[in-house]
Design a protein around this motif. Structure first.
Motif, PDB file in Angstrom:
ATOM      1  N   THR A  72      15.038  -1.757  -7.011  1.00 39.13           N
ATOM      2  CA  THR A  72      14.917  -3.121  -6.643  1.00 39.13           C
ATOM      3  C   THR A  72      13.723  -3.557  -6.591  1.00 39.13           C
ATOM      4  OG1 THR A  72      15.404  -2.395  -4.163  1.00 39.13           O
ATOM      5  CG2 THR A  72      17.494  -3.477  -5.627  1.00 39.13           C
ATOM      6  N   PHE A  73      12.660  -4.125  -6.157  1.00 42.43           N
ATOM      7  CA  PHE A  73      12.127  -4.358  -6.238  1.00 42.43           C
ATOM      8  C   PHE A  73      11.358  -5.529  -5.552  1.00 42.43           C
ATOM      9  CE2 PHE A  73      11.248  -6.700  -9.857  1.00 42.43           C
ATOM     10  CZ  PHE A  73      10.482  -7.413  -9.990  1.00 42.43           C
ATOM     11  N   LEU A  74       9.947  -6.241  -4.995  1.00 43.02           N
ATOM     12  CA  LEU A  74       9.887  -7.064  -4.083  1.00 43.02           C
ATOM     13  C   LEU A  74       8.970  -7.852  -5.370  1.00 43.02           C
ATOM     14  CD1 LEU A  74      10.339  -9.597  -2.367  1.00 43.02           C
ATOM     15  CD2 LEU A  74       8.939  -8.514  -1.180  1.00 43.02           C
ATOM     16  N   MET A  75       9.343  -9.111  -6.545  1.00 45.30           N
ATOM     17  CA  MET A  75       8.814  -9.734  -7.209  1.00 45.30           C
ATOM     18  C   MET A  75       7.954 -11.001  -7.240  1.00 45.30           C
ATOM     19  SD  MET A  75      10.399 -11.423 -11.279  1.00 45.30           S
ATOM     20  CE  MET A  75       9.700 -11.632 -11.960  1.00 45.30           C
ATOM     21  N   GLY A  76       6.501 -10.554  -7.393  1.00 47.30           N
ATOM     22  CA  GLY A  76       5.688 -11.619  -7.299  1.00 47.30           C
ATOM     23  C   GLY A  76       4.727 -11.449  -6.352  1.00 47.30           C
ATOM     24  N   SER A  77       3.508 -12.108  -5.739  1.00 44.92           N
ATOM     25  CA  SER A  77       2.534 -11.731  -4.891  1.00 44.92           C
ATOM     26  C   SER A  77       2.656 -11.955  -3.575  1.00 44.92           C
ATOM     27  CB  SER A  77       1.535 -12.120  -5.710  1.00 44.92           C
ATOM     28  OG  SER A  77       0.985 -13.432  -6.144  1.00 44.92           O
ATOM     29  N   PRO A  78       1.975 -11.579  -2.687  1.00 44.86           N
ATOM     30  CA  PRO A  78       1.946 -12.258  -1.316  1.00 44.86           C
ATOM     31  C   PRO A  78       1.306 -13.068  -1.379  1.00 44.86           C
ATOM     32  CG  PRO A  78       0.987  -9.794  -1.506  1.00 44.86           C
ATOM     33  CD  PRO A  78       1.637  -9.952  -2.621  1.00 44.86           C
ATOM     34  N   ALA A  79       0.996 -14.325  -0.503  1.00 46.37           N
ATOM     35  CA  ALA A  79       0.393 -15.654  -0.399  1.00 46.37           C
ATOM     36  C   ALA A  79      -1.107 -14.962  -0.378  1.00 46.37           C
ATOM     37  CB  ALA A  79       1.139 -16.024   1.018  1.00 46.37           C
ATOM     38  N   GLU A  81      -2.554 -12.133  -1.114  1.00 45.51           N
ATOM     39  CA  GLU A  81      -3.039 -11.397  -3.048  1.00 45.51           C
ATOM     40  C   GLU A  81      -4.425 -12.081  -2.739  1.00 45.51           C
ATOM     41  OE1 GLU A  81      -0.471  -8.278  -4.756  1.00 45.51           O
ATOM     42  OE2 GLU A  81      -1.570 -10.085  -6.801  1.00 45.51           O
ATOM     43  N   ALA A  82      -5.509 -11.348  -3.048  1.00 42.46           N
ATOM     44  CA  ALA A  82      -7.051 -11.851  -3.635  1.00 42.46           C
ATOM     45  C   ALA A  82      -6.444 -12.519  -5.617  1.00 42.46           C
ATOM     46  CB  ALA A  82      -8.173 -10.782  -4.248  1.00 42.46           C
ATOM     47  N   GLY A  83      -6.814 -13.456  -5.907  1.00 44.12           N
ATOM     48  CA  GLY A  83      -6.600 -14.209  -6.939  1.00 44.12           C
ATOM     49  C   GLY A  83      -4.884 -14.508  -7.493  1.00 44.12           C
ATOM     50  N   ARG A  84      -4.777 -14.361  -6.002  1.00 48.64           N
ATOM     51  CA  ARG A  84      -2.996 -14.794  -6.618  1.00 48.64           C
ATOM     52  C   ARG A  84      -3.258 -16.870  -7.345  1.00 48.64           C
ATOM     53  NH1 ARG A  84       1.199 -18.153  -3.713  1.00 48.64           N
ATOM     54  NH2 ARG A  84       2.965 -16.465  -3.943  1.00 48.64           N
ATOM     55  N   ALA A  85      -1.989 -17.038  -7.867  1.00 46.23           N
ATOM     56  CA  ALA A  85      -1.590 -18.283  -8.090  1.00 46.23           C
ATOM     57  C   ALA A  85      -0.481 -18.485  -7.666  1.00 46.23           C
ATOM     58  CB  ALA A  85      -1.684 -18.669 -10.045  1.00 46.23           C
ATOM     59  N   ASP A  86       0.072 -20.033  -7.864  1.00 47.88           N
ATOM     60  CA  ASP A  86       0.813 -20.574  -6.821  1.00 47.88           C
ATOM     61  C   ASP A  86       1.849 -19.764  -7.342  1.00 47.88           C
ATOM     62  OD1 ASP A  86      -0.718 -21.616  -5.109  1.00 47.88           O
ATOM     63  OD2 ASP A  86      -0.824 -23.677  -6.071  1.00 47.88           O
ATOM     64  N   ALA A 196       5.878  -0.261 -11.030  1.00 50.73           N
ATOM     65  CA  ALA A 196       6.282   1.180 -11.336  1.00 50.73           C
ATOM     66  C   ALA A 196       6.307   1.517 -10.127  1.00 50.73           C
ATOM     67  CB  ALA A 196       5.136   2.244 -12.402  1.00 50.73           C
ATOM     68  N   GLY A 197       7.069   0.861  -9.020  1.00 53.06           N
ATOM     69  CA  GLY A 197       7.214   1.737  -7.359  1.00 53.06           C
ATOM     70  C   GLY A 197       5.684   1.271  -6.656  1.00 53.06           C
ATOM     71  N   THR A 198       4.658   0.748  -7.558  1.00 52.94           N
ATOM     72  CA  THR A 198       3.434   0.241  -6.439  1.00 52.94           C
ATOM     73  C   THR A 198       4.213  -1.452  -5.886  1.00 52.94           C
ATOM     74  OG1 THR A 198       2.405  -0.395  -7.866  1.00 52.94           O
ATOM     75  CG2 THR A 198       1.889   1.590  -7.970  1.00 52.94           C
ATOM     76  N   THR A 199       3.379  -1.878  -4.817  1.00 50.38           N
ATOM     77  CA  THR A 199       3.661  -2.716  -4.422  1.00 50.38           C
ATOM     78  C   THR A 199       1.737  -3.430  -4.789  1.00 50.38           C
ATOM     79  OG1 THR A 199       3.166  -1.902  -1.491  1.00 50.38           O
ATOM     80  CG2 THR A 199       5.222  -1.870  -2.958  1.00 50.38           C
ATOM     81  N   THR A 200       1.200  -2.511  -4.661  1.00 48.96           N
ATOM     82  CA  THR A 200      -0.385  -3.581  -4.818  1.00 48.96           C
ATOM     83  C   THR A 200      -0.502  -3.980  -5.840  1.00 48.96           C
ATOM     84  OG1 THR A 200      -0.872  -1.607  -6.325  1.00 48.96           O
ATOM     85  CG2 THR A 200      -1.252  -1.194  -3.415  1.00 48.96           C
ATOM     86  N   ALA A 201      -1.775  -5.264  -5.847  1.00 46.74           N
ATOM     87  CA  ALA A 201      -1.906  -6.364  -7.316  1.00 46.74           C
ATOM     88  C   ALA A 201      -1.949  -5.490  -8.605  1.00 46.74           C
ATOM     89  CB  ALA A 201      -3.374  -6.509  -6.834  1.00 46.74           C
ATOM     90  N   TYR A 202      -2.480  -3.802  -8.261  1.00 43.29           N
ATOM     91  CA  TYR A 202      -2.561  -3.280  -9.824  1.00 43.29           C
ATOM     92  C   TYR A 202      -1.745  -2.585  -9.705  1.00 43.29           C
ATOM     93  CZ  TYR A 202      -6.959  -6.532 -10.753  1.00 43.29           C
ATOM     94  OH  TYR A 202      -7.273  -7.342 -10.176  1.00 43.29           O
ATOM     95  N   SER A 203      -1.133  -1.680 -10.722  1.00 45.12           N
ATOM     96  CA  SER A 203       0.062  -0.437 -10.791  1.00 45.12           C
ATOM     97  C   SER A 203      -1.164   0.688 -10.324  1.00 45.12           C
ATOM     98  CB  SER A 203      -0.076   0.217 -11.703  1.00 45.12           C
ATOM     99  OG  SER A 203      -1.200   0.477 -12.991  1.00 45.12           O
ATOM    100  N   ARG A 296      -3.137  -9.056 -13.364  1.00 47.47           N
ATOM    101  CA  ARG A 296      -2.984  -8.852 -12.053  1.00 47.47           C
ATOM    102  C   ARG A 296      -1.412  -8.551 -12.711  1.00 47.47           C
ATOM    103  NH1 ARG A 296      -2.416 -12.003  -8.357  1.00 47.47           N
ATOM    104  NH2 ARG A 296      -2.933 -13.111 -10.111  1.00 47.47           N
ATOM    105  N   SER A 297      -0.269  -7.251 -11.156  1.00 50.93           N
ATOM    106  CA  SER A 297       1.245  -7.046 -11.948  1.00 50.93           C
ATOM    107  C   SER A 297       2.035  -8.340 -12.013  1.00 50.93           C
ATOM    108  CB  SER A 297       1.531  -6.435 -10.801  1.00 50.93           C
ATOM    109  OG  SER A 297       0.664  -5.010 -11.088  1.00 50.93           O
ATOM    110  N   ALA A 298       1.319  -9.465 -10.747  1.00 46.52           N
ATOM    111  CA  ALA A 298       2.125 -10.442 -10.696  1.00 46.52           C
ATOM    112  C   ALA A 298       1.506 -11.636 -11.736  1.00 46.52           C
ATOM    113  CB  ALA A 298       2.341 -10.710  -8.876  1.00 46.52           C
ATOM    114  N   ALA A 299       0.747 -11.386 -12.257  1.00 44.92           N
ATOM    115  CA  ALA A 299       0.606 -13.055 -12.679  1.00 44.92           C
ATOM    116  C   ALA A 299       0.859 -13.081 -14.051  1.00 44.92           C
ATOM    117  CB  ALA A 299      -1.219 -12.567 -13.318  1.00 44.92           C
TER     118      ALA A 299
END
Length: 360
Positions: A72-79, A81-86, A196-203, A296-299
Motif C-alpha cells: 500500500t502507498f499514499l498516491m499523489g503529492s502533499p499540498a 510539495e515544491a512544484g506540485r500541480a493541482d 519504491a517505498g519512499t514518500t519523498t518528491a523523488y525516489s 517528481r514521482s507524483a507528477a
C-alpha cells in the motif's frame, strides 16, 4: 480531591488539543480505517517472486523484468510539495498487487521485432486481419519519416513517438509470443514502483540537485534522449523512472481523478480504463525535455491532440506521434491479473474521436 480532578481534567484537555493540532499539521495524514487519525505509512509486502530475463522467442533480443512486491502507498503529492500541480491531489491510500516491471524503458531492438512482423503498408491490411480473426494483432502502418526523429536506436535507446494504441497492440503481440501477460502499468502501479517505498518528491529524496545522478532532463540531456540504464536506478532497481522519456500508463487522464477516491479507506487496484477516444492518456516520469518538477514521482501528464499536429494523414495515424519525441513506455507483467484487465485491448480505431468530450 476536586482540585486534583480539575488538574487532571485540564491536563487531559491540553493533551487532546495538542494531538489534534499535530494531526492537522501533518500533510500525510489519512483515516486509519479504525476511526482514528494517524499518519499513513506505506506497507510493503514480503517479496515472493523473483526477477527474470525474458528472451523474445526465435530471437536473441532480451529484456529484464524486476519483481515488485505488493503493498500500500499514499498516491499523489502533499499540498506543500515544491512544484506540485493541482491534478496530484488529494492524496489517497491505494493497494497494489505484486507484479514485474521492465528494468528499463522499452527499447527499439524490442519494438522493431513487432514492427517487422506485424507492420503493414496500409490501414486496410489491418482491417482485413481483424475481419478474418477478431482477435488478430494489428500492426503499425509505415511511418512518414524517421520513426526515431533523429534520436537513433543505438545504445539501445528508448522507443518514442508511438501512440498509446500502438503500445497496447505491442503488448498483445508480446503476450502472444511469450505466453505471458504483458501490458502497460496502471497509473497507480507506475507511481508505486517509482516511489519504491519512499514518500519523498523523488525516489532518492526531496533535493532536485541530485537529479543528475538519476535522470536525463532539461539540464543535462543536451536536447536528446540517451541509452537506457546510464544513470542510477531507484531503490527497487528500476532505471530512468525519472526522465529520459515519459512513460505511457494504461489509464485515461482526468485532471480531477484523485478527488473521486476516498481518503478514509484503501482503494484497491484503481485504473481508469481506456475508451475509444484517442486522447487523453496518462504519461509519467517526465522526459529529457522537462525541468525538475515534472520528474517528481507524483507528477502527471495527459496526452492531447497537439502531439499529432504535424501529422499530414487524414484521418491522422493511430500509430505514430509527430510531436511527442518525449514519450515512450515500459511494460509490466502482473503476478495475478485483476479481473477488469483480463483480455483488455485498445478500443481505438481509425474512426475514433479525438476526445470523449467533443468540446475539447
Amino acid at each position: 480531591m476536586s482540585g486534583r480532578f480539575h488538574i487532571c481534567s485540564l491536563t487531559a484537555l491540553v493533551a487532546v488539543a495538542l494531538f489534534v493540532v499535530m494531526s492537522i499539521s501533518n500533510s500525510r495524514v489519512c483515516y486509519d480505517f479504525l476511526g482514528n487519525d494517524t499518519p499513513f505509512q506505506p506497507k510493503i509486502d514480503k517479496l515472493e517472486h523473483k526477477n527474470y530475463v525474458e528472451t523474445i522467442p526465435s530471437t536473441e533480443v532480451k529484456f529484464e523484468m524486476i519483481a515488485i512486491p505488493g503493498g500500500t502507498f499514499l498516491m499523489g503529492s502533499p499540498a506543500k510539495e515544491a512544484g506540485r500541480a493541482d491534478d496530484e491531489g488529494p492524496q489517497h491510500p491505494v493497494q497494489i498487487r505484486p507484479f514485474w516491471m521492465e528494468k528499463t524503458e522499452t527499447t527499439w531492438d524490442e519494438y522493431d521485432l513487432y514492427l517487422k512482423e506485424k507492420g503493414v503498408e496500409s490501414p486496410e491490411e489491418n482491417e482485413k486481419r481483424v475481419k478474418a480473426d477478431a482477435d488478430a494483432v494489428t500492426g503499425p502502418t509505415k511511418p512518414y519519416a524517421d520513426e526515431t526523429f533523429g534520436h537513433g536506436r543505438e545504445g539501445p535507446r528508448p522507443v518514442l513517438c508511438i501512440t498509446h494504441h500502438a503500445v497496447m497492440e505491442y503488448c498483445r503481440w508480446l503476450s502472444a509470443k511469450t505466453g505471458k501477460t504483458y501490458r502497460l502499468p496502471t497509473e497507480a502501479e507506475w507511481e508505486y514502483a517509482c516511489r519504491a517505498g519512499t514518500t519523498t518528491a523523488y525516489s532518492f529524496g526531496d533535493d532536485p540537485q541530485k537529479l543528475d545522478e538519476y535522470a536525463w532532463y532539461s539540464k543535462n540531456a543536451e536536447d536528446d534522449t540517451h541509452p537506457v540504464a546510464q544513470k542510477k536506478p531507484n531503490p527497487w532497481g528500476l532505471f530512468d523512472m525519472h526522465g529520459n522519456v515519459a512513460e505511457w500508463c494504461l489509464d485515461v487522464y482526468q485532471k480531477d481523478y484523485y478527488s473521486t477516491f476516498p481518503a478514509d479507506k484503501l482503494s484497491l487496484w484503481p485504473v481508469k480504463l481506456p475508451t475509444k477516444a484517442r486522447f487523453s492518456h496518462v504519461a509519467r516520469g517526465g522526459a529529457w525535455t522537462d525541468d525538475a518538477p515534472k520528474l517528481r514521482s507524483a507528477a502527471r501528464l495527459g496526452s492531447n491532440k497537439d502531439w499529432i499536429k504535424r501529422d499530414p494523414q487524414r484521418p491522422q495515424s493511430i500509430w505514430w506521434l509527430t510531436d511527442a519525441e518525449f514519450v515512450g513506455f515500459r511494460i509490466i507483467r502482473p503476478v495475478e491479473e485483476q479481473d477488469n484487465l483480463k483480455g483488455l485491448r485498445s478500443p481505438v480505431t481509425r474512426e475514433s474521436p479525438d476526445y470523449d468530450n467533443p468540446k475539447k
